[in-house]
Design an enzyme around this catalytic site. Structure first.
Site: not given
Ligand code: COA
Length: 262
Positions: A118, A138
């Protein structure tokens, strides 16, 4: 009160380089990031009024893995009123950023998900590396895009493309995003800087006054088309946050487990 400096700025040759810098959370947009983004918008607006507008804003990330991985989902896990306030704040900040009449280019390498996509869509141009990942996750959280994404995705790729991305939560690579018209430029990492330099040169070679005028016209058009859509998106997001499915989706993310819907 902004506590951290998660957004760095540097002006070189009249180009404002803005670097999102919360790599440990993949630049997830929390209250502080959004407050800093709002301050950035206010400062650029002041610069424009004082005749000191940058020619171009280049928005990038310090993270090797992500442009922005979305709104910070943990901010939706707070009490309902505060979560709804956060969503409304995010939509307002990103819409005000979109309205800045200075060309803004989003430079994507890695994840551009949810609120991150976004934010990219609030820029005038989007350039990406081939291996980046775009998506609206989402609906998997019991939510819809809430920072203006339903409007700006539909305006950019049409309602058919927006439906596909939002309903399925499909993750697209950079070249798939280019095919869909979601991004403007896509290149493999080793060629990317040269593609980006060419675009930057193009944008700073044309008349800044004419570009600003064009952006004012286009931004007003989008505001006219979008004002009701943004209000409906905000209300819809708030009611989903209050729903059982929205609560379950957010809780599941925080508890690091798949959500159970229906
Ligand atoms: N909100 C809050 N925290 C987030 C985040 C988000 N949108 N995206 C990543 N993080 C945090 C993770 O929780 C993690 O925190 P932790 O170390 O305390 O567990 C940190 O950032 C690193 O991310 P991680 O998930 O370990 O990296 P990854 O390479 O395994 O996965 C993603 C990357 C992007 C696939 C995964 O982080 C993810 O699915 N994030 C959410 C995406 C999402 O749904 N976005 C829309 C939000 S409305």
């Amino acid at each position: 009160m902004i506590r951290h400096m998660n957004i760095k700025r540097e002006t070189k040759d009249n180009i404002l380089e803005v670097t999102l810098n919360r790599p440990e959370r993949l630049n997830a947009l929390d209250w502080d990031m959004l407050a800093e983004l709002r301050k950035l918008t206010l400062d650029i607006t002041t610069d424009i009024a004082q005749g000191q507008a940058p020619r171009l804003v280049v928005l990038r990330s310090s993270s090797e893995k992500a442009f922005v991985a979305g709104a910070d989902i943990k901010c939706f896990a707070s009490d309902l009123a505060r979560a709804q306030e956060f969503a409304a704040f995010g939509q307002e900040v990103i819409s005000d950023f979109a309205d800045i009449p200075v060309p803004k280019i989003a430079v994507i390498h890695g994840y551009a998900l949810g609120g991150g996509l976004e934010l990219a869509l609030a820029c005038d141009l989007i350039a990406t590396t081939t291996q980046s990942i775009f998506g609206f996750p989402e609906t998997g959280l019991g939510l819809v895009p809430g920072f203006g994404g339903t409007l700006r995705a539909a305006l950019r790729i049409g309602t058919a493309g927006a439906r596909r991305m939002i309903i399925t939560g499909d993750k697209l690579t950079g070249d798939q995003a280019l095919l869909l018209g979601l991004v403007d430029y896509c290149a493999p990492l080793d060629e990317f800087q040269s593609v980006l330099n060419t675009v930057i040169q193009q944008v700073i070679s044309v008349s800044p006054l004419a570009v600003r005028s064009a952006l004012i016209l286009l931004n007003e058009l989008e505001r006219e088309v979008g004002i009701q859509a943004l209000k409906r998106e905000k209300d819809c997001f708030a009611s989903l946050l209050a729903s059982d499915e929205g609560k379950e989706g957010v809780r599941a993310f925080v508890e690091k487990r798949p959500p159970l819907f229906g």
